[in-house]
Design an enzyme around this catalytic site. Structure first.
Site, PDB file in Angstrom:
ATOM      1  N   GLY A 109       9.887   2.635  -1.822  1.00 20.27           N
ATOM      2  CA  GLY A 109       9.749   1.184  -1.869  1.00 20.27           C
ATOM      3  C   GLY A 109       9.804   0.673  -3.294  1.00 20.27           C
ATOM      4  O   GLY A 109       9.415   1.371  -4.234  1.00 20.27           O
ATOM      5  N   GLY A 186      16.020   4.482   8.971  1.00 15.84           N
ATOM      6  CA  GLY A 186      16.554   5.040   7.730  1.00 15.84           C
ATOM      7  C   GLY A 186      16.230   6.520   7.663  1.00 15.84           C
ATOM      8  O   GLY A 186      16.051   7.182   8.693  1.00 15.84           O
ATOM      9  N   ILE A 188      13.514   8.106   6.788  1.00 12.80           N
ATOM     10  CA  ILE A 188      12.222   8.465   7.376  1.00 12.80           C
ATOM     11  C   ILE A 188      12.280   8.393   8.893  1.00 12.80           C
ATOM     12  O   ILE A 188      11.840   9.310   9.594  1.00 12.80           O
ATOM     13  CB  ILE A 188      11.107   7.548   6.829  1.00 12.80           C
ATOM     14  CG1 ILE A 188      10.896   7.804   5.334  1.00 12.80           C
ATOM     15  CG2 ILE A 188       9.800   7.750   7.596  1.00 12.80           C
ATOM     16  CD1 ILE A 188       9.999   6.793   4.648  1.00 12.80           C
ATOM     17  N   ARG A 268       5.060  -0.337   4.680  1.00 10.91           N
ATOM     18  CA  ARG A 268       4.221  -1.056   3.724  1.00 10.91           C
ATOM     19  C   ARG A 268       3.175  -1.846   4.510  1.00 10.91           C
ATOM     20  O   ARG A 268       3.421  -2.299   5.626  1.00 10.91           O
ATOM     21  CB  ARG A 268       5.049  -2.006   2.854  1.00 10.91           C
ATOM     22  CG  ARG A 268       5.856  -1.316   1.756  1.00 10.91           C
ATOM     23  CD  ARG A 268       4.940  -0.762   0.673  1.00 10.91           C
ATOM     24  NE  ARG A 268       5.661  -0.142  -0.445  1.00 10.91           N
ATOM     25  CZ  ARG A 268       5.928   1.146  -0.530  1.00 10.91           C
ATOM     26  NH1 ARG A 268       5.569   1.971   0.444  1.00 10.91           N
ATOM     27  NH2 ARG A 268       6.559   1.633  -1.590  1.00 10.91           N
ATOM     28  N   ASP A 292      -0.890   4.514   7.569  1.00 12.02           N
ATOM     29  CA  ASP A 292      -0.951   5.198   6.276  1.00 12.02           C
ATOM     30  C   ASP A 292      -0.864   4.187   5.140  1.00 12.02           C
ATOM     31  O   ASP A 292      -1.055   4.548   3.982  1.00 12.02           O
ATOM     32  CB  ASP A 292       0.196   6.211   6.145  1.00 12.02           C
ATOM     33  CG  ASP A 292       0.069   7.075   4.893  1.00 12.02           C
ATOM     34  OD1 ASP A 292      -1.060   7.516   4.596  1.00 12.02           O
ATOM     35  OD2 ASP A 292       1.082   7.296   4.210  1.00 12.02           O
ATOM     36  N   GLU A 297      -4.764  -1.884  -0.875  1.00 13.85           N
ATOM     37  CA  GLU A 297      -4.995  -0.446  -1.013  1.00 13.85           C
ATOM     38  C   GLU A 297      -5.738  -0.209  -2.319  1.00 13.85           C
ATOM     39  O   GLU A 297      -5.273  -0.667  -3.365  1.00 13.85           O
ATOM     40  CB  GLU A 297      -3.668   0.325  -1.019  1.00 13.85           C
ATOM     41  CG  GLU A 297      -2.973   0.294   0.324  1.00 13.85           C
ATOM     42  CD  GLU A 297      -1.649   1.063   0.334  1.00 13.85           C
ATOM     43  OE1 GLU A 297      -1.262   1.597  -0.739  1.00 13.85           O
ATOM     44  OE2 GLU A 297      -1.014   1.115   1.389  1.00 13.85           O
ATOM     45  N   HIS A 316      -2.686   6.307   2.352  1.00 19.07           N
ATOM     46  CA  HIS A 316      -1.332   6.267   1.788  1.00 19.07           C
ATOM     47  C   HIS A 316      -0.949   7.617   1.187  1.00 19.07           C
ATOM     48  O   HIS A 316      -0.656   7.734  -0.008  1.00 19.07           O
ATOM     49  CB  HIS A 316      -1.206   5.159   0.737  1.00 19.07           C
ATOM     50  CG  HIS A 316       0.224   4.720   0.528  1.00 19.07           C
ATOM     51  ND1 HIS A 316       0.574   3.495   0.029  1.00 19.07           N
ATOM     52  CD2 HIS A 316       1.419   5.360   0.756  1.00 19.07           C
ATOM     53  CE1 HIS A 316       1.881   3.387  -0.040  1.00 19.07           C
ATOM     54  NE2 HIS A 316       2.423   4.517   0.399  1.00 19.07           N
ATOM     55  N   GLY A 318       1.615   9.573   2.557  1.00 20.85           N
ATOM     56  CA  GLY A 318       2.869   9.972   3.177  1.00 20.85           C
ATOM     57  C   GLY A 318       3.676  10.981   2.386  1.00 20.85           C
ATOM     58  O   GLY A 318       4.169  11.969   2.935  1.00 20.85           O
TER      59      GLY A 318
END
Length: 352
Positions: A109, A186, A188, A268, A292, A297, A316, A318
């Site tokens: 991102g 995409g 992922i 996100r 996640d 955050e 978070h 991942g």
């Protein structure tokens, strides 16, 4: 004579390589955080003069100590390697000066990189999109299992030492035989489909701007968003955050989901309107969710989302494997090498 000519060519080539190295050593590259992997740092140091922030560029340390040091270090730098979830400020770009040519973010991102400002200044942006797909896909599958099999409630039982024993107690849902809907097929999303095949999922569907040949190859069916929301047992968010996708999961879209739907977000936090998600989970409008990513955050420990038994949250993580983080950093470093030595960028971001 021929040998002398060949020797002259070799010596000229060696001299040119040495001169090129000296020239690039005049270029300064700033690495934003003190936790950048050593292997990637060495790639940069082979070519450039590397400055590195001595602080962690995350959370409060990033907002205070690291911010001040980055503002002091960035003047005169030609590239910035951004290893942080904090936004790149206009102030930092102003301090850099006009010779800043590239920002290389160590992430897939890039909404935190101030892309509009980078475009306006003619600064190129690169990211690390595909290298982290396998690790994030594993976490996505973990969140599906964690939410479906009620890990939050079951872990609470273990911690309290009070297990709900019984044939019909704390029953979860199956991936086997389910319909999995993916918003954002995409790298992922595709990696998730590949990993879920062994779980005997009955049907994969996906939505996006257009049908993808990769979807057909994976046996996934292209549908519109409403169809995906109304037919999926599991809904995976793996789309980038844009003006179009911000809060795409909201009161209206949650209302279109099945009562047994499980929402998983590895994209996100702002893909989801969290107040609406809280209400949907509390009122059992949908079955569960696995996150996640959140907003903000870290999620405050007293946040009301964390009071819900049907929500499974991770901090978070991942891409948080040794191999993946190393490969992300090395890709970011090699993007800078290419960008500052006139070679094509490996993973450029097309700034719109």
């Amino acid at each position: 004579m021929i040998i002398q000519s060949l020797l002259g060519v070799v010596l000229l080539h060696l001299w040119q390589c040495g001169a090129s190295s000296i020239m690039t050593k005049d270029l300064k590259v700033l690495v934003s955080s003190n936790d950048f992997p050593e292997s990637a740092l060495k790639i940069l140091q082979e070519h450039f003069t590397v400055l590195q922030c001595k602080y962690l560029n995350f959370d409060e340390e990033g907002r205070t100590l690291a911010r001040e040091e980055l503002l002091n270090l960035i003047p005169g730098c030609s590239a910035l390697v951004w290893s942080s979830n904090l936004p790149i400020s206009k102030e930092l770009l102003d301090k850099a000066g006009p010779q800043l040519k590239q920002v290389s973010t160590v992430s897939a991102g890039y909404n935190h990189c101030n892309p509009d400002e980078l475009k306006a200044r003619g600064i190129k942006l690169t990211n690390t999109p595909n290298v982290l797909a396998p690790a994030v896909a594993e976490i996505a599958v973990g969140l599906m299992l964690g939410a479906a099999r009620r890990f939050t409630e079951n872990l609470d039982q273990v911690r309290r030492g009070q297990w709900e024993i019984g044939f019909d107690k704390v029953l979860g849902q199956d991936l086997r035989g389910s319909t999995v809907g993916i918003i954002g097929l995409g790298g992922i999303g595709q990696a998730v489909v590949k990993r879920l095949v062994g779980f005997e999922v009955a049907r994969f569907i996906y939505t996006g701007h257009r049908e993808k040949p990769e979807g057909k190859a994976l046996g996934a069916e292209f549908v519109n968003l409403d169809t995906l929301l109304s037919q999926s047992d599991f809904i995976l968010l793996s789309a980038p955050l844009t003006d179009e996708t911000r809060h795409m999961i909201n009161e209206t879209t949650l209302a279109k989901m099945k009562k047994n739907a499980i929402l998983v977000n590895v994209g996100r936090g702002d893909l989801v309107e969290q107040e609406a998600l809280y209400n949907a989970l509390k009122n059992k409008q949908i079955y569960a969710a696995g996150l996640d990513v959140t907003t903000p955050e870290p999620l405050p420990k007293d946040h009301k989302l964390l009071t819900l038994p049907n929500l499974f949250v991770l901090p978070h993580i991942g891409s948080a494997t040794v191999r993946t983080r190393r490969e992300m950093a090395e890709l970011a470093a090699n993007n800078v090498v290419n960008g500052l030595t006139g070679k094509p960028l490996i993973t450029p971001v097309q700034l719109k």
